[in-house]
Design a protein around this motif. Structure first.
Motif, PDB file in Angstrom:
ATOM      1  N   ALA A 105       0.828  -1.215   0.000  1.00 34.57           N
ATOM      2  CA  ALA A 105       0.000   0.000   0.000  1.00 34.57           C
ATOM      3  C   ALA A 105       0.859   1.262   0.000  1.00 34.57           C
ATOM      4  N   GLY A 106       1.936   1.227  -0.785  1.00 34.66           N
ATOM      5  CA  GLY A 106       2.802   2.388  -0.912  1.00 34.66           C
ATOM      6  C   GLY A 106       3.691   2.656   0.283  1.00 34.66           C
ATOM      7  N   MET A 107       3.782   1.698   1.208  1.00 34.90           N
ATOM      8  CA  MET A 107       4.556   1.898   2.432  1.00 34.90           C
ATOM      9  C   MET A 107       5.598   0.784   2.586  1.00 34.90           C
ATOM     10  N   LEU A 108       6.814   1.179   2.921  1.00 37.49           N
ATOM     11  CA  LEU A 108       7.871   0.213   3.184  1.00 37.49           C
ATOM     12  C   LEU A 108       7.700  -0.377   4.578  1.00 37.49           C
ATOM     13  N   GLN A 109       7.749  -1.698   4.658  1.00 42.49           N
ATOM     14  CA  GLN A 109       7.673  -2.395   5.938  1.00 42.49           C
ATOM     15  C   GLN A 109       9.004  -3.107   6.185  1.00 42.49           C
ATOM     16  N   ILE A 110       9.621  -2.828   7.319  1.00 43.38           N
ATOM     17  CA  ILE A 110      10.847  -3.518   7.722  1.00 43.38           C
ATOM     18  C   ILE A 110      10.458  -4.600   8.719  1.00 43.38           C
ATOM     19  N   GLN A 111      10.580  -5.836   8.310  1.00 40.14           N
ATOM     20  CA  GLN A 111      10.113  -6.957   9.129  1.00 40.14           C
ATOM     21  C   GLN A 111      11.209  -7.361  10.118  1.00 40.14           C
ATOM     22  N   GLU A 112      11.316  -6.575  11.180  1.00 40.16           N
ATOM     23  CA  GLU A 112      12.419  -6.740  12.127  1.00 40.16           C
ATOM     24  C   GLU A 112      12.416  -8.108  12.797  1.00 40.16           C
ATOM     25  N   GLN A 113      11.226  -8.690  13.002  1.00 40.29           N
ATOM     26  CA  GLN A 113      11.156  -9.986  13.679  1.00 40.29           C
ATOM     27  C   GLN A 113      11.744 -11.104  12.832  1.00 40.29           C
ATOM     28  N   ALA A 114      11.888 -10.868  11.526  1.00 40.08           N
ATOM     29  CA  ALA A 114      12.423 -11.899  10.627  1.00 40.08           C
ATOM     30  C   ALA A 114      13.907 -11.700  10.321  1.00 40.08           C
ATOM     31  N   LEU A 115      14.537 -10.712  10.951  1.00 40.02           N
ATOM     32  CA  LEU A 115      15.962 -10.459  10.738  1.00 40.02           C
ATOM     33  C   LEU A 115      16.791 -11.676  11.138  1.00 40.02           C
ATOM     34  N   LYS A 116      17.806 -11.992  10.332  1.00 43.94           N
ATOM     35  CA  LYS A 116      18.686 -13.100  10.691  1.00 43.94           C
ATOM     36  C   LYS A 116      20.111 -12.812  10.229  1.00 43.94           C
ATOM     37  N   THR A 117      21.058 -13.382  10.960  1.00 46.60           N
ATOM     38  CA  THR A 117      22.468 -13.331  10.591  1.00 46.60           C
ATOM     39  C   THR A 117      22.966 -14.756  10.431  1.00 46.60           C
ATOM     40  N   VAL A 118      23.551 -15.043   9.286  1.00 45.50           N
ATOM     41  CA  VAL A 118      24.127 -16.361   9.026  1.00 45.50           C
ATOM     42  C   VAL A 118      25.642 -16.203   9.016  1.00 45.50           C
ATOM     43  N   PHE A 119      26.316 -16.891   9.919  1.00 46.21           N
ATOM     44  CA  PHE A 119      27.771 -16.821   9.961  1.00 46.21           C
ATOM     45  C   PHE A 119      28.366 -17.880   9.046  1.00 46.21           C
ATOM     46  N   LYS A 120      29.350 -17.469   8.269  1.00 50.39           N
ATOM     47  CA  LYS A 120      30.018 -18.396   7.368  1.00 50.39           C
ATOM     48  C   LYS A 120      30.961 -19.299   8.162  1.00 50.39           C
ATOM     49  N   PRO A 121      31.148 -20.527   7.705  1.00 51.34           N
ATOM     50  CA  PRO A 121      32.108 -21.392   8.401  1.00 51.34           C
ATOM     51  C   PRO A 121      33.532 -20.886   8.212  1.00 51.34           C
ATOM     52  N   THR A 122      34.336 -21.045   9.249  1.00 48.45           N
ATOM     53  CA  THR A 122      35.764 -20.752   9.157  1.00 48.45           C
ATOM     54  C   THR A 122      36.488 -22.063   8.883  1.00 48.45           C
ATOM     55  N   ILE A 123      37.217 -22.108   7.777  1.00 54.33           N
ATOM     56  CA  ILE A 123      37.894 -23.332   7.349  1.00 54.33           C
ATOM     57  C   ILE A 123      39.368 -23.013   7.170  1.00 54.33           C
ATOM     58  N   ARG A 124      40.208 -23.670   7.956  1.00 49.51           N
ATOM     59  CA  ARG A 124      41.652 -23.425   7.907  1.00 49.51           C
ATOM     60  C   ARG A 124      42.374 -24.736   7.620  1.00 49.51           C
ATOM     61  N   ALA A 125      43.232 -24.705   6.606  1.00 49.72           N
ATOM     62  CA  ALA A 125      44.010 -25.890   6.243  1.00 49.72           C
ATOM     63  C   ALA A 125      45.451 -25.706   6.685  1.00 49.72           C
ATOM     64  N   HIS A 126      46.014 -26.757   7.298  1.00 48.44           N
ATOM     65  CA  HIS A 126      47.414 -26.749   7.721  1.00 48.44           C
ATOM     66  C   HIS A 126      47.994 -28.113   7.407  1.00 48.44           C
ATOM     67  N   GLU A 127      48.819 -28.151   6.346  1.00 49.51           N
ATOM     68  CA  GLU A 127      49.363 -29.408   5.842  1.00 49.51           C
ATOM     69  C   GLU A 127      48.209 -30.358   5.529  1.00 49.51           C
ATOM     70  N   ASP A 128      48.081 -31.490   6.232  1.00 52.45           N
ATOM     71  CA  ASP A 128      47.010 -32.430   5.905  1.00 52.45           C
ATOM     72  C   ASP A 128      45.857 -32.381   6.902  1.00 52.45           C
ATOM     73  N   LEU A 129      45.797 -31.319   7.714  1.00 54.06           N
ATOM     74  CA  LEU A 129      44.698 -31.140   8.659  1.00 54.06           C
ATOM     75  C   LEU A 129      43.845 -29.949   8.234  1.00 54.06           C
ATOM     76  N   VAL A 130      42.533 -30.075   8.422  1.00 53.07           N
ATOM     77  CA  VAL A 130      41.607 -28.985   8.121  1.00 53.07           C
ATOM     78  C   VAL A 130      40.735 -28.756   9.348  1.00 53.07           C
ATOM     79  N   ASP A 131      40.777 -27.544   9.891  1.00 53.63           N
ATOM     80  CA  ASP A 131      39.951 -27.178  11.039  1.00 53.63           C
ATOM     81  C   ASP A 131      38.700 -26.457  10.554  1.00 53.63           C
ATOM     82  N   PHE A 132      37.571 -26.859  11.105  1.00 55.36           N
ATOM     83  CA  PHE A 132      36.258 -26.334  10.710  1.00 55.36           C
ATOM     84  C   PHE A 132      35.583 -25.753  11.941  1.00 55.36           C
ATOM     85  N   ASP A 133      35.112 -24.508  11.828  1.00 64.60           N
ATOM     86  CA  ASP A 133      34.472 -23.829  12.958  1.00 64.60           C
ATOM     87  C   ASP A 133      33.230 -23.115  12.442  1.00 64.60           C
ATOM     88  N   LEU A 134      32.089 -23.343  13.099  1.00 65.93           N
ATOM     89  CA  LEU A 134      30.836 -22.759  12.632  1.00 65.93           C
ATOM     90  C   LEU A 134      29.988 -22.325  13.815  1.00 65.93           C
TER      91      LEU A 134
END
Length: 203
Positions: A105-134
């Motif tokens: 109806a010509g009005m912007l609605q900010i749906q604050e209750q639906a706000l979300k933050t998605v954190f990306k996984p942290t992936i670190r490789a060291h020689e033949d080991l890979v550490d995964f953090d999420l």
């Protein structure tokens, strides 16, 4: 569910966050007029920040990349956009901030209750080991797959329910040197988010 082929996992820690959602306090949005809003992103120095507005069909109607700006402050006017559902996405190196919007109806609605933050996984490789953090909301489903360069069939697959924070260590010592791909899919119950990272093994 797990499927193994020359991949060993020898550390797993899951820690509860006691929260259904995670909010990034460095990003905020506020309506400034009937069809306009202001966006504030703080502490963005030494970061690339991608700001996008996406319509209900998944089409990008606006996109801009900010590089090495300490504090981002912009006002966006949506008067030329038709009524419907939209999302404001702010992508930072370690996270994706998603704010649903609607024009009704010509009005912007900010749906604050639906706000979300998605954190990306942290992936670190060291020689033949890979550490995964999420870091993710409680009761999210996380699917982890490891592919070789052909990407035809995963060498490793695991799907699990998380309690919030997940750490894993992968031992890839039985794999040959080369490039591998870690594919991570996070389902928070409403949406699925996919992240990929190339891993280079050189022992």
């Amino acid at each position: 569910m797990k499927a193994f082929m020359n991949v060993m996992v020898f550390l797993m820690i899951s820690m509860p966050l006691f929260s259904d959602s995670i909010v990034d306090p460095s990003v905020s949005v506020k309506r400034t007029s009937e069809k306009a809003f202001s966006l504030q992103v703080s502490n963005a120095v030494n970061e690339e920040v991608q700001v996008s507005i996406i319509d209900g069909y998944g089409e990008i109607v606006y996109s801009h990349r900010f590089v090495d700006e300490k504090d981002i402050s912009r006002t966006y006017n949506l008067t030329k956009l038709p009524e419907g559902d939209y999302s404001l996405n702010v992508e930072k190196p370690q996270s994706l901030w998603i704010q649903p919007l609607a024009i009704e109806a010509g009005m912007l609605q900010i749906q604050e209750q639906a706000l979300k933050t998605v954190f990306k996984p942290t992936i670190r490789a060291h020689e033949d080991l890979v550490d995964f953090d999420l870091l993710c909301p409680v009761n999210s489903e996380v699917k982890i797959r490891i592919f070789d360069e052909s990407e035809e069939k995963p060498l490793y697959t695991e799907t699990l329910e998380t309690e919030g924070s997940l750490q894993k260590r992968f031992n890839l010592s039985q794999l040959e040197d080369g490039h591998y791909l870690m594919d991570v899919q996070i389902n928070d119950g409403d949406q699925t988010f996919a992240f990929r990272k190339t891993i280079e093994l050189e022992k």
